[in-house]
Design an enzyme around this catalytic site. Structure first.
Site, PDB file in Angstrom:
ATOM      1  N   HIS A 124       0.815  -1.229   0.020  1.00 44.75           N
ATOM      2  CA  HIS A 124      -0.035  -0.011  -0.116  1.00 44.75           C
ATOM      3  C   HIS A 124       1.008   1.227   0.176  1.00 44.75           C
ATOM      4  O   HIS A 124       0.558   2.060  -0.812  1.00 44.75           O
ATOM      5  CB  HIS A 124      -0.849  -0.135   1.285  1.00 44.75           C
ATOM      6  CG  HIS A 124      -1.654   1.219   1.496  1.00 44.75           C
ATOM      7  ND1 HIS A 124      -2.628   1.797   0.531  1.00 44.75           N
ATOM      8  CD2 HIS A 124      -1.766   2.230   2.467  1.00 44.75           C
ATOM      9  CE1 HIS A 124      -2.900   2.872   0.868  1.00 44.75           C
ATOM     10  NE2 HIS A 124      -2.479   3.270   2.071  1.00 44.75           N
ATOM     11  N   GLN A 231      -8.331  15.117   1.927  1.00 44.86           N
ATOM     12  CA  GLN A 231      -6.913  14.576   2.451  1.00 44.86           C
ATOM     13  C   GLN A 231      -5.891  15.112   1.733  1.00 44.86           C
ATOM     14  O   GLN A 231      -4.857  15.534   2.539  1.00 44.86           O
ATOM     15  CB  GLN A 231      -6.967  12.929   2.763  1.00 44.86           C
ATOM     16  CG  GLN A 231      -5.641  12.399   3.101  1.00 44.86           C
ATOM     17  CD  GLN A 231      -5.780  10.875   3.104  1.00 44.86           C
ATOM     18  OE1 GLN A 231      -6.645  10.147   2.513  1.00 44.86           O
ATOM     19  NE2 GLN A 231      -4.457  10.339   3.539  1.00 44.86           N
ATOM     20  N   LYS A 244     -10.312  11.830   7.657  1.00 48.68           N
ATOM     21  CA  LYS A 244     -10.077  10.544   8.483  1.00 48.68           C
ATOM     22  C   LYS A 244     -11.303  10.439   9.694  1.00 48.68           C
ATOM     23  O   LYS A 244     -11.848   9.490  10.187  1.00 48.68           O
ATOM     24  CB  LYS A 244      -8.995   9.987   9.000  1.00 48.68           C
ATOM     25  CG  LYS A 244      -8.026   9.880   7.873  1.00 48.68           C
ATOM     26  CD  LYS A 244      -7.947   8.637   7.065  1.00 48.68           C
ATOM     27  CE  LYS A 244      -6.772   8.314   6.169  1.00 48.68           C
ATOM     28  NZ  LYS A 244      -7.003   6.999   5.606  1.00 48.68           N
ATOM     29  N   THR A 345      -4.259   0.331   5.692  1.00 47.05           N
ATOM     30  CA  THR A 345      -4.837  -0.419   4.362  1.00 47.05           C
ATOM     31  C   THR A 345      -3.983  -1.452   4.296  1.00 47.05           C
ATOM     32  O   THR A 345      -2.678  -1.613   4.104  1.00 47.05           O
ATOM     33  CB  THR A 345      -4.841   0.727   3.411  1.00 47.05           C
ATOM     34  OG1 THR A 345      -5.648   1.898   3.566  1.00 47.05           O
ATOM     35  CG2 THR A 345      -5.440  -0.054   2.033  1.00 47.05           C
TER      36      THR A 345
END
Length: 413
Positions: A124, A231, A244, A345
């Site tokens: 990720h 973000q 978030k 993630t």
């Protein structure tokens, strides 16, 4: 086997015995476990005197925090006692403490005092680097030396089945113009696993690798919803904030480390192939990954069917749960029972194993085509997103239950 009947491929066999909390008739939380499709009222069993250990008093409380704080000994004893009561040949009069899972409302299993989100999947982190820093090395200089994390918002962790309202915030769609205010346009999921702290540590006293396993109560599935356009504009220099903090969804059952023990395995090797060796306090002399298959699906707002969009595995994580916890507390940070720290993630090596829409659609340049013909770059109002996970063992499975949320339109502001 159990006198409670369930299918051979059930995710909740008698080997599982997870812990959760459901809403009783009086509206208060009641500690519970699950076998098959039956929710077992542990408070009722404790009130009936079916447990001998002092830990049984903790199961009379409305949340699991006190029980979790007792450590692995009472947890193992409780699981063994529950398994004895519901094993074949057990007392079937206890059917009075059973409810069908479809008839109960599950609540958050514990009061979450603090929440930390990590960034521990190498695949990720590499994908994000390629997307946002294409001319630079994908991994930032610190990534292979420590588990990167940030302090999240505990108050917006919700249990599976809770609707998620599309967040509002500032975005900057045009680099040449001022920022604008409005609903998030790039709403995303993050396929994660949450670790729940059991036994606490005292402020100023780090948790070491030698005792880290004593402090992790268990795991749940976790969707850390993300507003990518918000973000992008806000995260420099202190990291994500409004993008978030609006919502994170957890599955309702905490699967204990005892149930997961047969599925513990070696994770990616560290300090090889030119990678730096980790510092001594992060060296892990035991397997710390979990062979947990993870799935994410979307049900478009105009449909009744879920479509799988991701198949990944928790064992891909470069930094383990135990390394995350040890690093988190090495400065003396106190962890309390019920605190959550999530994996970040979880992406694998193939495109279908990427754990976010940001990666799956490659920042929107490759729309996902579903079997129905619908396409998604990011999620739309009315879409439902569901995550599931299972450890597949010899003759039985250990599952986690659903981690699901449906997206509602943003507030009018």
């Amino acid at each position: 086997m159990s006198w409670i009947s369930y299918e051979k491929d059930s995710h909740f066999p008698i080997q599982n015995i997870p812990f959760g909390v459901f809403q009783g008739p009086d509206g208060k939380g009641r500690c519970a476990t699950r076998i098959g499709d039956k929710v077992i009222d542990l408070k009722a069993l404790a009130d009936m005197g079916k447990f001998e250990g002092e830990w049984s008093q903790a199961l009379k409380e409305e949340k699991l925090n006190t029980f979790m704080s007792l450590g692995s000994g009472p947890r193992k004893a409780a699981r063994a006692a529950i398994q004895a009561l519901f094993a074949e040949g057990g007392d079937k009069s206890l059917v009075s403490v059973l409810s069908d899972v479809s008839t109960v409302k599950m609540l958050l299993p514990a009061d979450v005092g603090d929440y930390t989100d990590f960034y521990s999947s190498r695949e990720h982190a590499t994908n994000i680097g390629k997307l946002f820093r294409p001319t630079m090395a994908p991994l930032l200089p610190n990534w292979l030396h420590l588990p990167v994390g940030y302090h999240g918002r505990a108050s917006s962790i919700v249990v599976s089945g809770t609707d998620i309202k599309r967040p509002l915030g500032q975005t900057k769609p045009d680099d040449e113009k001022p920022p604008v205010f409005g609903p998030c346009r790039l709403l995303d999921m993050e396929v994660e696993v949450a670790a729940w702290v059991g036994k606490p540590n005292t402020m100023g006293e780090p948790i070491t690798m030698a005792n880290a396993r004593e402090h992790v109560f268990g795991l749940s599935l976790f969707n850390d919803w993300s507003a990518r356009d918000i973000q992008k504009w806000e995260y420099v220099p202190l990291g994500p904030f409004l993008s978030k903090s609006f919502a994170s969804t957890t599955s309702p059952w905490i699967i204990t480390m005892d149930a997961l023990e047969p599925f513990i395995c070696e994770g990616p090797k560290q300090g090889v192939n030119g990678d730096p060796d980790v510092l001594p306090y992060l060296k892990q002399g035991f397997p710390g990954a979990v062979d947990l298959k993870l799935f994410a699906s979307v049900k478009p707002k105009e449909e009744d069917t879920y479509h799988n969009i991701c198949k990944t595995n928790f064992k891909y994580m470069y930094w383990s749960v135990f390394q995350q916890l040890v690093h988190h507390t090495v400065n003396g940070c106190p962890m309390n029972a019920g605190d959550v720290f999530a994996s970040g993630t979880i992406s694998g090596p193939t495109e279908d194993s990427f754990g976010s829409m940001l990666e799956l659609s490659w920042r929107g340049s490759k729309p996902l085509k579903l079997a129905s013909g619908a396409e998604r770059k990011f999620f739309q109002d009315g879409d439902s997103v569901m995550m599931n996970g299972v450890c597949e063992g010899p003759g039985y499975n250990i599952g986690f239950g659903d981690c699901e949320g449906t997206i509602l339109p943003a507030n009018t502001f």
